[in-house]
Design an enzyme around this catalytic site. Structure first.
Site, PDB file in Angstrom:
ATOM      1  N   GLU A   1      97.250 -82.076 -29.338  1.00  0.00           N
ATOM      2  CA  GLU A   1      96.343 -80.937 -29.117  1.00  0.00           C
ATOM      3  C   GLU A   1      95.680 -80.487 -30.419  1.00  0.00           C
ATOM      4  O   GLU A   1      95.642 -79.296 -30.746  1.00  0.00           O
ATOM      5  CB  GLU A   1      97.061 -79.770 -28.421  1.00  0.00           C
ATOM      6  CG  GLU A   1      97.428 -80.090 -26.979  1.00  0.00           C
ATOM      7  CD  GLU A   1      97.712 -78.854 -26.133  1.00  0.00           C
ATOM      8  OE1 GLU A   1      97.194 -77.757 -26.430  1.00  0.00           O
ATOM      9  OE2 GLU A   1      98.462 -79.002 -25.150  1.00  0.00           O
TER      10      GLU A   1
ATOM     11  N   ASP B   1     104.185 -85.563 -27.078  1.00  0.00           N
ATOM     12  CA  ASP B   1     104.442 -84.611 -25.996  1.00  0.00           C
ATOM     13  C   ASP B   1     104.363 -85.449 -24.730  1.00  0.00           C
ATOM     14  O   ASP B   1     103.276 -85.811 -24.278  1.00  0.00           O
ATOM     15  CB  ASP B   1     103.385 -83.495 -26.019  1.00  0.00           C
ATOM     16  CG  ASP B   1     103.550 -82.530 -24.846  1.00  0.00           C
ATOM     17  OD1 ASP B   1     104.380 -82.814 -23.955  1.00  0.00           O
ATOM     18  OD2 ASP B   1     102.836 -81.514 -24.819  1.00  0.00           O
TER      19      ASP B   1
ATOM     20  N   ASN C   1     105.524 -84.570 -21.824  1.00  0.00           N
ATOM     21  CA  ASN C   1     105.507 -83.702 -20.647  1.00  0.00           C
ATOM     22  C   ASN C   1     106.568 -84.122 -19.621  1.00  0.00           C
ATOM     23  O   ASN C   1     106.342 -84.069 -18.411  1.00  0.00           O
ATOM     24  CB  ASN C   1     104.111 -83.676 -20.016  1.00  0.00           C
ATOM     25  CG  ASN C   1     103.272 -82.523 -20.568  1.00  0.00           C
ATOM     26  OD1 ASN C   1     103.754 -81.387 -20.685  1.00  0.00           O
ATOM     27  ND2 ASN C   1     102.028 -82.804 -20.925  1.00  0.00           N
TER      28      ASN C   1
END
Ligand code: 4LC
Length: 600
Positions: A340, A487, A489
């Site tokens: 991000e 990440d 998730n």
């Protein structure tokens, strides 16, 4: 009028404005200055060269001339231009002349000549590109300028908009013919006017400054203001340099606003006690961190639904960047995988800051988006051998490497379509140790699809990523150890996590039907890599109001790397002091994972 100006030009050697020390009245001191500099910028890729110098009256001259033009014409232009004085004054005098009607005799133009290093005048038919050599002397009237061709120069110098006491201020700077590491720095702080004595009415407003004074200890590229600086603006004067200690014209940048008070303790303060120093040559400190993209942090959804407990000012980009730079600098990482990362954050903020802390950055944007992945590596420990970044959806669609998976997916067009719609990317960088070139590592970084019910999509994404990593570490660079960060998730109870860690996922795993569609996909997958979560399975790496869980991992090659140390995560109390993350003392909704790895 014009005569007066020309007189001033001849009488005063003048200091280039760029070299004036803050607070000094440049050019008026009694001591004779060294010969002035005429800076020439001439590169083969451009048709013109530029010549810059400062006249005796302090006015700067920049001219662009064709590289192929004969020198004589450039010199005639300089004579004309110097004789005119500052452009404004010339206009005014013209107007005054028109009004008075009288035409005073034109003053004589100064003699302008260029002397080569051997003292001989350069012939007027020599083309500019050849004439303006380093060490030549430009004479304008009686003023002499040493020609400096392509000296180190600053093409950009900028301070961040928001400054916090206790947080490092890292300028964004770009150089030409030099490098940021070889520049000289001098930091100044605002000198506030003393309040008028006798208890009279305050004469000075809150921002009235009486000048700039050197900031104690401010000679490094990065400056960390203290509480004593609160309310004061900062200024940086930077002299561009190169490795040979050649220096160009300095430039300065002032902060837009004053230094503000920082937050108290931050969640990373205790972690920094473990990571003050860069690890020794046998160790690789690895960090993975989803830093929360600004494009997501400042949406209505984030402010009102995802992070309603977070003070709006601490969701602002500048505030979070202050925290992030301090947090990341304090980890002394060798390898730093971020997710991000806004394109502009990489370019204008984190990239320049981490560069100052010895890290080189690589960015992979998601398709048609303004955020993506960034991998940083410590420059003095690693060199970049090659990059093998992919978009997971495109690789699955096109790369022969994934033909088997494509065939397995063929009976499930709905799932195929969903995977195709995701913009997840995989960043793969092969690094080589600078101390032992026989040691290479493959650093992979990813951010898988985020939806809680997207377990099946993440399984496919992971399969594509692992096949690609296997290809790089088995075929392109055989037997290269892997560090796979991201990440994902996916919590430790998911199919994705067991697939990566165990090397297989059964066709009847419940995650194949995780999206509740009628016909769950039934495929079994395997991969040959021996990957283990280096930081184990912490209770959470993501802690927001409505959810917490472990979603981030540093998977490492169990064959080749040992985990020397895992840096403890912040305590539950620290994480929940302001309810959840992000907060005034933590810049992201995720928590960085940090471990020290050792070559086996
Ligand atoms: C976001 C989020 C997604 C991890 N996660 C779960 N629910 C979520 C909802 C939102 C993350 C979630 O912050 N984003 C949408 O795009 C972004 C951002 C990207 O990462 C965004 C855009 C606009 C505004 C705000 C954000 C979640 C809850 N339980 C889970 C379990 C698993 C995986 C995910 C979740 C498992 N296993």
């Amino acid at each position: 009028m014009r005569r007066l100006l020309w007189g001033a030009l001849r009488a005063l050697p003048g200091l280039p404005t760029g070299r004036q020390r803050p607070g000094s009245a440049g050019g008026l001191s009694g001591a004779p200055a060294a010969m002035e500099r005429a800076v020439v910028r001439c590169i083969p890729a451009e048709p013109k060269l530029s010549v810059s110098f400062v006249l005796g009256d302090g006015s700067a001259r920049h001219m662009q001339r064709d590289q192929a033009e004969p020198l004589g014409r450039a010199l005639a232009r300089i004579a004309n231009n110097a004789g005119k004085g500052p452009a404004k004054a010339a206009k005014k005098s013209k107007k005054a002349r028109a009004e008075s009607g009288a035409a005073p005799p034109p003053p004589p133009l100064p003699a302008v000549c260029l002397f080569a290093q051997d003292g001989q005048a350069v012939a007027e038919d020599v083309p500019n590109a050849e004439a303006w050599q380093d060490g030549a002397v430009l004479q304008i009237g009686e003023a002499r300028y040493r020609v400096e061709r392509n000296p180190p120069a600053l093409t950009e110098l900028q301070l961040p908009r928001s400054l916090l006491a206790g947080f490092p201020v890292c300028p964004k700077l770009s150089t030409e013919f030099g490098s940021p590491a070889d520049c000289l720095f001098r930091w100044y702080q605002e000198q506030k006017a003393e309040p008028a004595g006798g208890g009279g009415a305050a004469a000075a407003g809150p921002s009235a400054a009486s000048g700039w004074v050197e900031a104690p200890g401010g000679t490094e590229r990065v400056f960390t203001p203290s509480n004593a600086h609160i309310g004061l603006r900062l200024k940086l004067v930077c002299t561009p340099g190169n490795r040979l200690r050649r220096y160009g014209l300095e430039r300065e940048a002032e902060s837009g606003g004053p230094v503000e008070a920082g937050p108290g303790a931050c969640t990373f303060d205790a972690r920094h006690l473990y990571t003050k120093k860069v690890t020794g040559p046998g160790l690789i400190r690895t960090v993975t961190y989803n830093i929360l993209a600004d494009i997501y942090a400042q949406t209505e959804l984030s402010r009102t639904v995802l992070y309603p407990y977070c003070a709006p000012y601490s969701l602002e980009l500048d505030y979070r960047q202050n925290l992030l730079k301090k947090e990341l600098a304090g980890y002394s990482a060798d390898i730093l995988c971020l997710q991000e990362v806004d394109r502009s954050v990489f370019k204008d903020s984190l990239g320049p800051a981490l560069d100052a802390f010895g890290l080189e950055g690589l960015m992979k944007l998601k398709e048609k988006q303004h955020e993506g992945l960034a991998t940083f590596y410590r420059r003095d420990k690693f060199g970049l051998l090659s990059q093998h970044d992919i978009a997971l959806n495109q690789a699955l669609l096109e790369d022969p490497l994934h033909k088997e998976l494509r065939d397995q997916l063929a009976p499930y067009p709905q799932l195929q379509e969903k995977v195709q719609q995701r913009s997840s990317v995989l960043q793969v960088s092969v690094l080589q140790s600078t101390s032992d070139p026989s040691r290479k590592i493959c650093v992979a970084n990813t951010h898988l699809y985020w939806h809680p019910k997207g377990g099946n999509i993440r399984l496919i994404q992971a399969a594509v990523a692992l096949s690609h990593i296997k290809h790089i570490t088995h075929d392109v660079y055989p037997a290269t150890p892997i560090i796979f960060c991201g990440d994902f998730n996916s919590t430790p109870s998911t199919g994705m996590y067991s697939f990566v860690s165990n090397g297989s996922i059964a066709e009847d795993h419940e995650d194949w039907g995780s999206d509740g569609e009628e016909k769950p996909c039934r495929i079994s997958l395997t991969h040959p890599l021996r990957l283990k979560s280096a930081c184990g399975e912490p209770a959470y790496t993501n802690y927001v109001g409505g959810f917490h869980g472990c979603l981030d991992y540093i998977f490492t090659d169990a064959n080749a790397l040992e985990v020397e140390q895992v840096i403890p995560l912040p305590s539950h109390e620290e994480v929940t002091t302001h309810q959840a993350l992000p907060s005034v003392s933590h810049p992201s909704d995720h928590i960085a994972l940090i471990c020290d790895l050792k070559w086996k």
